[in-house]
Design an enzyme around this catalytic site. Structure first.
Site, short mmCIF file in Angstrom:
data_model
loop_
_atom_site.label_atom_id
_atom_site.label_comp_id
_atom_site.label_asym_id
_atom_site.label_seq_id
_atom_site.Cartn_x
_atom_site.Cartn_y
_atom_site.Cartn_z
N TYR A 166 -38.45 19.93 -47.86
CA TYR A 166 -39.04 19.79 -46.53
C TYR A 166 -39.80 18.45 -46.46
O TYR A 166 -39.68 17.62 -47.36
CB TYR A 166 -39.91 21.00 -46.21
CG TYR A 166 -39.08 22.27 -46.19
CD1 TYR A 166 -38.05 22.43 -45.26
CD2 TYR A 166 -39.29 23.29 -47.11
CE1 TYR A 166 -37.26 23.58 -45.25
CE2 TYR A 166 -38.51 24.44 -47.11
CZ TYR A 166 -37.50 24.58 -46.18
OH TYR A 166 -36.71 25.71 -46.18
N HIS B 185 -47.38 22.92 -48.46
CA HIS B 185 -46.00 23.07 -48.93
C HIS B 185 -45.39 21.69 -49.13
O HIS B 185 -45.03 21.01 -48.18
CB HIS B 185 -45.20 23.88 -47.91
CG HIS B 185 -43.87 24.36 -48.43
ND1 HIS B 185 -43.30 23.89 -49.59
CD2 HIS B 185 -42.99 25.27 -47.93
CE1 HIS B 185 -42.14 24.50 -49.79
NE2 HIS B 185 -41.93 25.33 -48.78
N HIS C 200 -39.14 22.05 -51.94
CA HIS C 200 -37.92 22.65 -51.37
C HIS C 200 -37.17 21.76 -50.39
O HIS C 200 -36.35 22.25 -49.62
CB HIS C 200 -38.24 24.00 -50.72
CG HIS C 200 -38.85 24.98 -51.65
ND1 HIS C 200 -39.29 26.22 -51.26
CD2 HIS C 200 -39.12 24.90 -52.98
CE1 HIS C 200 -39.79 26.87 -52.29
NE2 HIS C 200 -39.70 26.08 -53.36
#
Length: 372
Positions: free
Chosen positions: A181, A176, A179
Site C-alpha cells: 500500500y 500500516h 503489503h
C-alpha cells in the site's frame, strides 16, 4: 520453566508487557484484518461486538482492521471504515468503549491504499490513484506521481487521525506501512522510481514513512504508543523485499525509530521462517535486533497453513504452538499477533492458557462472510 505444556504457555504468553504508557496483561495481539462491515465507512454496533468478543477472550491488545485516513485517494471500498468524519469517529468511540468494558486495549490501524486504488470506486469516486511514481505493483504506470503538496497532505491526514485516536480514548495507534500500500510503495524500489529526496537508496525511500511517523508523534502525547507495521512481501508479489540485508533493515527501521516509532509489527505469512541467510531469526527477530525496539511477530500462528491457501480452498486445521513458545521464551520478539485463529475462535487465547486445545474451533473461509 515448567515442562507442563499448559503451565509453560501461561508463563510465556501471560507475561505482562509495557509500551510507553500502555500496560498489556499478556503477549498476544489480535492482528488487523480487513472485514468490510462498515457501510459508508462507519463502524456500527456489530463491529463493536466483534472486537469486544476478542477482548473478552483475553487478548492483550487489539489492532483494528485498516481504517482510511482523511485523504480523498486513501480508499477503495464503501465498506472499509474511515478514521475521520464525525459519524465514523463516533462509531469508533463506541468500539473503543466496548473493548475497554471487557478489559481490553485497542489501537486503530491507519491506512492509505495508494496505487492499489481503482479510480471510480468509493469513498471518493473521482479521486486519483496516487503513489511515489504513479507505478502500480505490476509495473504499469496508470497513476499520479505525488507532488510535494500531495505528500504533505497525506502526512497531515495521518497526523490528524493519530490525534483523533488519542482524543477518542484509544490506547495507541498503528501505521500500516506494508503489503504494497502507499507507504510501502515508497519503501519498495520497484514502485519508487523517484530521483528527489523521497527516492533512491533505503534512507531516501524511508523518508516519507519517517515523516508520517514524526508527524503522528508530534500530534500525540509522548507516552501514546505508535506501532509501525511493515512487510517484505506485497499482495501478489510474495518474493518482494524492501530490505535485502540486515544492514538495509537497520537503516530503514533506525530512521523510523528515530522519528518516533515505539514498536515494529513485522508481517510475514509464516512466523517460523528465517528472514536472512545464516540465522534462524524471523523478520520480527531481526527487527528487534537491529532497531533496539520491541517487535510483534505474526503469520499462521496456531494454524496448519497460511492465509492464501485458505482462500484457495484448503481447510486450515489447528496446530500446536510449541515453536512459537520456543522463540518467545528466548525473547526473539516480544508480542505475537494472531489473526485467523481468533476469527475462528474468539476464545483462542483463553483455551490455550487453560489447556482446552480440543475445544478450539478452526478457521474456515466461510467466516469471512460474517462478523461473529
Amino acid at each position: 520453566m515448567p515442562t507442563n505444556p499448559v503451565e509453560r504457555a501461561k508463563d510465556i504468553l501471560a507475561r505482562p508487557f509495557s509500551l510507553g504508557g500502555l500496560s498489556l496483561p499478556n503477549r498476544v495481539v489480535m492482528a488487523p484484518m480487513t472485514r468490510e462491515f462498515s457501510p459508508g465507512g462507519v463502524p456500527g454496533e456489530d463491529v463493536a461486538r466483534y472486537y469486544a468478543r476478542r477482548a473478552a477472550g483475553g487478548v492483550g491488545l487489539i489492532i483494528t482492521e485498516g481504517t482510511y485516513v482523511g485523504h480523498d485517494s486513501a480508499g477503495n471500498s464503501a465498506r472499509v471504515p474511515h478514521f475521520h468524519g464525525d459519524d465514523a469517529l463516533a462509531g469508533w468511540t463506541a468500539v473503543a468503549d466496548a473493548v475497554h468494558q471487557e478489559g481490553g486495549r485497542i489501537m486503530p490501524q491507519l491506512w492509505h491504499v495508494g496505487m492499489d486504488r481503482t479510480v471510480g470506486n468509493p469513498p471518493v469516486p473521482d479521486a486519483p490513484r496516487i503513489g511515489p511514481s504513479g507505478i502500480a505493483l505490476d509495473g504499469t504506470q496508470p497513476g499520479h506521481a505525488m507532488t510535494q503538496a500531495d505528500i504533505d497532505n497525506v502526512v497531515a491526514a495521518y497526523a490528524s487521525a493519530a490525534a483523533a485516536a488519542e482524543a477518542l480514548g484509544f490506547d495507541g495507534v498503528e501505521i500500516h506501512g506494508g503489503h504494497g500500500y502507499l507507504i510501502d510503495q515508497f519503501l519498495w524500489p520497484h514502485t519508487n522510481r523517484r530521483t528527489d529526496g523521497y527516492g533512491g537508496d533505503v534512507a531516501g525511500r524511508t523518508r516519507f514513512a519517517a515523516e508520517i511517523v514524526a508527524a503522528c508523534r508530534a500530534a500525540v502525547s509522548d507516552e501514546f504508543p505508535i506501532s509501525f507495521r511493515f512487510s517484505q512481501w506485497k499482495v501478489n508479489h510474495y518474493q518482494a523485499r524492501v530490505a535485502e540485508t540486515p544492514q538495509e533493515l537497520e537503516t530503514l527501521l533506525g530512521l523510523l525509530a528515530e522519528a518516533g516509532a515505539d514498536i515494529f509489527h513485522c508481517s510475514t505469512r509464516r512466523f517460523h521462517l528465517p528472514e536472512f541467510e545464516g540465522s534462524d531469526l524471523n523478520l520480527a527477530g531481526w527487527a528487534k535486533k537491529v532497531s533496539g525496539k520491541p517487535a510483534i511477530s505474526v503469520g499462521s500462528v496456531g494454524l496448519s497453513n497460511e492465509f492464501l491457501q485458505v482462500f484457495q480452498g484448503e481447510q486450515a486445521s489447528v496446530t500446536a504452538i510449541g515453536e512459537l513458545l520456543d522463540r518467545m521464551e528466548r525473547d526473539e520478539f516480544d508480542l505475537v499477533a494472531v489473526g485467523r485463529a481468533l476469527l475462528g475462535d474468539p476464545e483462542w487465547l483463553a483455551k490455550i492458557l487453560s489447556g482446552r486445545h480440543d475445544e478450539l474451533s478452526p478457521f474456515h473461509v466461510g467466516l469471512v462472510g460474517s462478523l461473529d
